[in-house]
Design a protein around this motif. Structure first.
Motif, PDB file in Angstrom:
ATOM      1  N   ASP A  15       0.428  -1.028  -0.153  1.00 17.04           N
ATOM      2  CA  ASP A  15       0.161   0.100   0.446  1.00 17.04           C
ATOM      3  C   ASP A  15       0.849   1.259  -0.404  1.00 17.04           C
ATOM      4  O   ASP A  15       0.837   2.608   0.969  1.00 17.04           O
ATOM      5  N   ILE A  16       1.818   1.433  -0.566  1.00 21.46           N
ATOM      6  CA  ILE A  16       2.163   2.726  -1.299  1.00 21.46           C
ATOM      7  C   ILE A  16       2.946   2.465  -2.998  1.00 21.46           C
ATOM      8  O   ILE A  16       2.001   1.484  -3.302  1.00 21.46           O
ATOM      9  N   ALA A 100      10.345   2.087   1.839  1.00 26.76           N
ATOM     10  CA  ALA A 100       8.997   3.315   1.440  1.00 26.76           C
ATOM     11  C   ALA A 100       8.933   3.951   0.540  1.00 26.76           C
ATOM     12  O   ALA A 100       7.969   4.278   0.173  1.00 26.76           O
ATOM     13  N   SER A 101       9.568   3.672  -0.444  1.00 24.50           N
ATOM     14  CA  SER A 101       9.303   3.740  -2.300  1.00 24.50           C
ATOM     15  C   SER A 101       9.825   2.957  -3.075  1.00 24.50           C
ATOM     16  O   SER A 101      11.021   2.276  -2.843  1.00 24.50           O
ATOM     17  N   LEU A 102       8.834   2.955  -4.226  1.00 23.08           N
ATOM     18  CA  LEU A 102       9.209   2.327  -5.246  1.00 23.08           C
ATOM     19  C   LEU A 102       9.378   3.115  -6.819  1.00 23.08           C
ATOM     20  O   LEU A 102       8.673   2.893  -6.498  1.00 23.08           O
ATOM     21  N   GLU A 103      10.320   3.048  -7.605  1.00 26.54           N
ATOM     22  CA  GLU A 103      10.633   3.869  -8.448  1.00 26.54           C
ATOM     23  C   GLU A 103      11.228   2.980  -9.630  1.00 26.54           C
ATOM     24  O   GLU A 103      12.154   2.167  -9.559  1.00 26.54           O
ATOM     25  N   LYS A 104      10.511   2.680 -11.048  1.00 23.01           N
ATOM     26  CA  LYS A 104      11.003   2.653 -12.132  1.00 23.01           C
ATOM     27  C   LYS A 104      12.546   3.418 -12.712  1.00 23.01           C
ATOM     28  O   LYS A 104      11.922   4.196 -13.086  1.00 23.01           O
ATOM     29  N   MET A 123      17.900   7.106   5.297  1.00 24.66           N
ATOM     30  CA  MET A 123      16.813   6.144   4.176  1.00 24.66           C
ATOM     31  C   MET A 123      18.378   4.835   3.650  1.00 24.66           C
ATOM     32  O   MET A 123      19.674   6.313   3.369  1.00 24.66           O
ATOM     33  N   ALA A 124      17.832   4.449   3.069  1.00 26.82           N
ATOM     34  CA  ALA A 124      19.368   3.158   2.487  1.00 26.82           C
ATOM     35  C   ALA A 124      18.257   3.170   0.572  1.00 26.82           C
ATOM     36  O   ALA A 124      17.148   2.982   0.626  1.00 26.82           O
TER      37      ALA A 124
END
Length: 220
Positions: A15-16, A100-104, A123-124
């Motif tokens: 749910d992010i 915490a986040s996902l980026e293509k 943050m890593a």
């Protein structure tokens, strides 16, 4: 005149943002058209460790990200022994973290950023070819609208067995409706258990048998 609800469950998502577009689940792993490559497995259930274990065994660069402890509900000395064995055989572990986040990225890889679940750590992030979620499952009781038939569900959306009548533990609050498998509250989420429960229920309802399902000491 009798119904058995056996819809099982589906894997949960984070749910992010972008999780459904960029992540797969354990249900999808065997349907991939290409090799998974460098893989991040999110979760510490036995499904998560099982998937990570065979991906490592197939020589894919594999990491497990766990929020807290491995194999919650199991003996922790054994659970840690399993993690040590997996680590010695190539599986990496990222402990105390959730994405915490996902980026293509333009390269096609997925950049996963995370922060420790406790404290004020930095943050890593790292890039992966595949991100696999194994963070639990939810029962499909809403999707098949059991409430329309008067079947009551718990806060976790599962069906509570009444322990009464021929249906025994699989009996819902509605006389002619029963439930087996992952939709049933407090029972092992294991396919062989659901199959056996269904067989015994059918024999009690239609074959004159009296033996209930024994849910104690199920090997897993």
């Amino acid at each position: 005149d009798k119904f058995i609800i056996a819809t099982g469950g589906r894997p949960k998502y984070l749910d992010i943002a972008n999780d459904r577009e960029l992540c797969i689940t354990s249900d999808d792993l065997f349907s991939l058209s290409e090799a998974p490559g460098k893989t991040l497995v999110v979760g510490a259930s036995y499904v998560a460790l099982e998937c990570a274990g065979f991906l490592s065994g197939l020589k894919y660069d594999t990491a497990v990200m766990m929020r807290s402890i491995p194999l919650r509900g199991f003996d922790q000395q054994i659970a840690e022994s399993i993690c040590t064995y997996m680590q010695d055989n190539g599986t990496k572990f990222i402990r105390g973290a959730v994405p915490a986040s996902l980026e293509k990225l333009p390269s096609g890889k997925i950049k996963v950023s995370w922060k420790p679940t406790a404290g004020d750590g930095e943050m890593a992030s790292e890039e992966y070819d595949t991100v696999l979620l194994a963070i639990g499952r939810y029962a499909l009781t809403d999707e098949c609208n059991v409430k329309a038939a008067g079947v009551e569900v718990t806060k976790s959306k599962k069906i509570q067995g009444t322990g009464q009548g021929a249906g025994s533990h699989e009996q819902t609050n509605v006389d002619n409706i029963f439930a087996i498998g992952d939709v049933l509250e407090g029972r092992p989420e294991l396919t062989p258990v659901a199959i056996e429960a269904g067989l015994r229920l059918a024999r009690r309802l239609f074959g004159g048998a009296t033996e209930p399902m024994d849910y104690e000491n199920v090997a897993t």
